[in-house]
Motif scaffolding. Structure first.
Motif, PDB file in Angstrom:
ATOM      1  N   VAL A 321       0.833  -1.197   0.000  1.00  0.00           N
ATOM      2  CA  VAL A 321       0.000   0.000   0.000  1.00  0.00           C
ATOM      3  C   VAL A 321       0.870   1.252   0.000  1.00  0.00           C
ATOM      4  N   GLN A 322       1.916   1.240   0.812  1.00  0.00           N
ATOM      5  CA  GLN A 322       2.806   2.395   0.864  1.00  0.00           C
ATOM      6  C   GLN A 322       3.537   2.599  -0.457  1.00  0.00           C
ATOM      7  N   SER A 323       3.907   1.493  -1.108  1.00  0.00           N
ATOM      8  CA  SER A 323       4.537   1.600  -2.421  1.00  0.00           C
ATOM      9  C   SER A 323       3.568   2.195  -3.435  1.00  0.00           C
ATOM     10  N   ALA A 324       2.319   1.712  -3.410  1.00  0.00           N
ATOM     11  CA  ALA A 324       1.308   2.241  -4.333  1.00  0.00           C
ATOM     12  C   ALA A 324       1.063   3.723  -4.086  1.00  0.00           C
ATOM     13  N   ALA A 325       1.018   4.122  -2.825  1.00  0.00           N
ATOM     14  CA  ALA A 325       0.775   5.524  -2.488  1.00  0.00           C
ATOM     15  C   ALA A 325       1.925   6.409  -2.958  1.00  0.00           C
ATOM     16  N   ARG A 326       3.136   5.941  -2.767  1.00  0.00           N
ATOM     17  CA  ARG A 326       4.303   6.726  -3.194  1.00  0.00           C
ATOM     18  C   ARG A 326       4.301   6.909  -4.716  1.00  0.00           C
ATOM     19  N   LEU A 327       4.040   5.829  -5.453  1.00  0.00           N
ATOM     20  CA  LEU A 327       4.021   5.915  -6.909  1.00  0.00           C
ATOM     21  C   LEU A 327       2.849   6.761  -7.404  1.00  0.00           C
ATOM     22  N   PRO A 356       5.467   0.199 -10.704  1.00  0.00           N
ATOM     23  CA  PRO A 356       6.845   0.689 -10.584  1.00  0.00           C
ATOM     24  C   PRO A 356       7.541   0.802 -11.936  1.00  0.00           C
ATOM     25  N   LEU A 357       6.980   0.162 -12.978  1.00  0.00           N
ATOM     26  CA  LEU A 357       7.594   0.213 -14.310  1.00  0.00           C
ATOM     27  C   LEU A 357       7.217   1.481 -15.063  1.00  0.00           C
ATOM     28  N   PRO A 359       7.088   4.769 -14.503  1.00  0.00           N
ATOM     29  CA  PRO A 359       7.955   5.961 -14.583  1.00  0.00           C
ATOM     30  C   PRO A 359       9.181   5.769 -15.474  1.00  0.00           C
ATOM     31  N   HIS A 360       9.506   4.518 -15.825  1.00  0.00           N
ATOM     32  CA  HIS A 360      10.757   4.235 -16.531  1.00  0.00           C
ATOM     33  C   HIS A 360      10.560   3.912 -18.008  1.00  0.00           C
ATOM     34  N   LEU A 361       9.324   3.939 -18.479  1.00  0.00           N
ATOM     35  CA  LEU A 361       9.044   3.687 -19.890  1.00  0.00           C
ATOM     36  C   LEU A 361       8.321   4.882 -20.488  1.00  0.00           C
ATOM     37  N   PRO A 362       8.536   5.164 -21.778  1.00  0.00           N
ATOM     38  CA  PRO A 362       7.712   6.196 -22.416  1.00  0.00           C
ATOM     39  C   PRO A 362       6.238   5.846 -22.253  1.00  0.00           C
ATOM     40  N   PRO A 363       5.396   6.808 -21.885  1.00  0.00           N
ATOM     41  CA  PRO A 363       3.994   6.498 -21.579  1.00  0.00           C
ATOM     42  C   PRO A 363       3.263   5.762 -22.704  1.00  0.00           C
ATOM     43  N   ARG A 364       3.474   6.164 -23.958  1.00  0.00           N
ATOM     44  CA  ARG A 364       2.766   5.494 -25.062  1.00  0.00           C
ATOM     45  C   ARG A 364       3.217   4.048 -25.199  1.00  0.00           C
ATOM     46  N   LEU A 365       4.517   3.792 -24.996  1.00  0.00           N
ATOM     47  CA  LEU A 365       5.026   2.422 -25.066  1.00  0.00           C
ATOM     48  C   LEU A 365       4.438   1.592 -23.940  1.00  0.00           C
ATOM     49  N   TYR A 367       1.648   2.044 -22.448  1.00  0.00           N
ATOM     50  CA  TYR A 367       0.230   1.815 -22.755  1.00  0.00           C
ATOM     51  C   TYR A 367       0.073   0.655 -23.734  1.00  0.00           C
ATOM     52  N   ARG A 368       0.910   0.623 -24.785  1.00  0.00           N
ATOM     53  CA  ARG A 368       0.797  -0.473 -25.774  1.00  0.00           C
ATOM     54  C   ARG A 368       1.134  -1.814 -25.138  1.00  0.00           C
ATOM     55  N   ILE A 369       2.178  -1.840 -24.308  1.00  0.00           N
ATOM     56  CA  ILE A 369       2.552  -3.095 -23.641  1.00  0.00           C
ATOM     57  C   ILE A 369       1.439  -3.559 -22.711  1.00  0.00           C
ATOM     58  N   ASP A 370       0.875  -2.609 -21.957  1.00  0.00           N
ATOM     59  CA  ASP A 370      -0.195  -2.953 -21.025  1.00  0.00           C
ATOM     60  C   ASP A 370      -1.420  -3.490 -21.760  1.00  0.00           C
ATOM     61  N   ARG A 371      -1.765  -2.876 -22.889  1.00  0.00           N
ATOM     62  CA  ARG A 371      -2.905  -3.340 -23.685  1.00  0.00           C
ATOM     63  C   ARG A 371      -2.644  -4.743 -24.230  1.00  0.00           C
ATOM     64  N   ALA A 372      -1.424  -4.970 -24.728  1.00  0.00           N
ATOM     65  CA  ALA A 372      -1.086  -6.286 -25.269  1.00  0.00           C
ATOM     66  C   ALA A 372      -1.125  -7.339 -24.170  1.00  0.00           C
ATOM     67  N   ALA A 373      -0.583  -6.992 -22.993  1.00  0.00           N
ATOM     68  CA  ALA A 373      -0.608  -7.940 -21.879  1.00  0.00           C
ATOM     69  C   ALA A 373      -2.034  -8.242 -21.450  1.00  0.00           C
ATOM     70  N   GLY A 374      -2.896  -7.220 -21.495  1.00  0.00           N
ATOM     71  CA  GLY A 374      -4.298  -7.431 -21.133  1.00  0.00           C
ATOM     72  C   GLY A 374      -4.992  -8.364 -22.088  1.00  0.00           C
TER      73      GLY A 374
END
Length: 419
Positions: A321-327, A356-357, A359-365, A367-374
């Motif tokens: 929870v603390q990790s989620a809140a910080r991010l 946690p991933l 902040p370290h990736l371009p937002p559009r990239l 988003y595409r990875i997250d959509r593909a994983a979904g």
């Protein structure tokens, strides 16, 4: 056991309820410095999981809380003139006054003594077998032994203010408005037919650029009402002063402690830890602390063992929870990185701000990875669901035509046990 709960918020009141339910012979008193019925804020938010846990620990107060809560499933994001709506998990809102009244009434029914307008300082703790510091992030009891508890406070970057409105939102609502000094945004959620909570946040340069650092309360509300006129539908914003000294637009302070107990004194809720308001977990964590402490005190061993068990359990539960809140806080502090995406993408990454991933990736990239994983996960779930059905259908057809069962390893065999 004689127990003194210092602080009449959700944590202290609910702990008193649970202790009296466990053993009516417990002598439990709640001390609250403010008059009964006075509180800060408007409404609090929580999710189905908390309601289920409340039902397990005290069905009567759980029923009352659910009865007086509003619920929603949608999230709405307004970005300038654009808007998008997403269907999600069931969320709940309840007025803070209402929640405290429910818990106070239940505690009284069980024989808890409630002492309002009774301030307690670190220099004059009540005489009791157990003293519970449930007196908030600014805990006087904890502060009196600050070196022992090892309190650390980290300030965030953005400024925020907690407001209310008679506008009743039908979904958890986000509105982002661009100004000549940067973006400013509001989180809004209903808590009853009387209105909604609105938390307004912005970067420090936006706060000073708009003159909110110099405006008095009335001037600030007028400016915010103009900025958020569309989402408020012309409804006003209201401020409720706590009557205590402090900055109207503070930065959020994340509080941690090296240890949570000292002799017969134990920390509970915000006195032990705080998490950024953007994840809406403060009240939930306070009530879960109370559940864990009551359970630990009812278990084997003495008081010291019980307090150690309580702290171990809650520290472990708090880590994600603390990790989620910080991010989450960092996502809003870096809003320009995401705000110019198409609304659907921006809102999707708003929902992924705990990653946690991200902040370290371009937002559009990302988003595409997250959509593909979904999509891949959807296919996996579909395969797990349909695999056994297809296997049985193939076997039935072969048997019906006299072909016999499908031998294992054949290309047309569908192994029902695989994911």
């Amino acid at each position: 056991m004689k127990v003194a709960c210092v602080g009449g918020g959700p944590a202290g009141l609910y702990l008193s309820i649970l202790l009296k339910r466990q053993d009516p012979a417990h002598d439990v008193t709640v001390y609250e410095r403010d008059p009964e019925g006075s509180t800060y804020g408007w409404g609090v938010t929580y999710w189905r999981g908390l309601l289920d846990r409340l039902q397990e620990h005290d069905p009567e107060s759980a029923r009352a809380v659910e009865e007086h809560s509003v619920r929603w499933r949608d999230g709405v994001a307004h970005v300038g003139d654009l808007a998008t709506r997403h269907h999600g998990d069931e969320g709940f809102g309840i007025g803070r006054h209402r929640l405290l009244a429910i818990l106070a009434a239940r505690a009284r029914d069980l024989g808890v003594r409630l002492e309002f307008e009774h301030p307690v300082t670190g220099a004059n703790p009540p005489a009791a077998d157990l003293v519970v510091a449930a007196d908030g992030a600014g805990s006087a009891l904890r502060g009196h032994h600050a070196e022992h508890f090892g309190t650390e406070i980290t300030g965030g970057r953005n400024r925020y203010v907690w407001l209310g409105t008679p506008k009743v939102f039908d979904a958890f609502t986000f509105a982002f408005v661009e100004t000549g000094h940067g973006w400013i945004w509001v989180y809004g959620y209903g808590y009853g037919p009387e209105g909604s909570t609105c938390v307004v946040e912005c970067a420090p340069e936006t706060w000073t650029g708009l003159g909110l650092d110099r405006a008095d309360e009335a001037e600030g509300l007028v400016l915010l009402e103009k900025l958020f006129a569309d989402v408020l539908d012309g409804h006003p914003l209201t401020a409720r002063s706590s009557g205590r000294a402090g900055t109207a637009w503070p930065v959020f302070r994340t509080l941690t402690n090296r240890t949570w107990s000292r002799g017969n004194l134990v920390l509970l809720g915000d006195a032990a830890h705080t998490t950024h308001y953007s994840i809406g977990a403060g009240t939930t964590l306070a009530l879960e602390d109370a559940m864990a402490l009551a359970t630990a005190l009812h278990g084997p061993g003495g008081r010291a063992d019980a307090l150690a068990r309580y702290e171990r359990e809650r520290r472990a539960a708090l880590l994600p929870v603390q990790s989620a809140a910080r991010l989450s806080a960092q996502w809003y502090e870096n809003l320009p990185r995401y705000i110019h995406l198409p609304p659907q993408q921006m809102f999707a990454l708003l929902g992924q701000r705990h990653s946690p991933l991200l902040p370290h990736l371009p937002p559009r990239l990302y988003y595409r990875i997250d959509r593909a994983a979904g999509r891949l996960e959807t296919l996996r779930r579909l395969k797990r669901r349909l695999g056994p059905v297809i296997a049985r259908t193939v076997q039935a057809r072969r048997l019906a035509t006299g072909g016999g069962p499908v031998p294992p390893g054949r290309p047309d065999a569908v192994p029902a046990h695989r994911g």
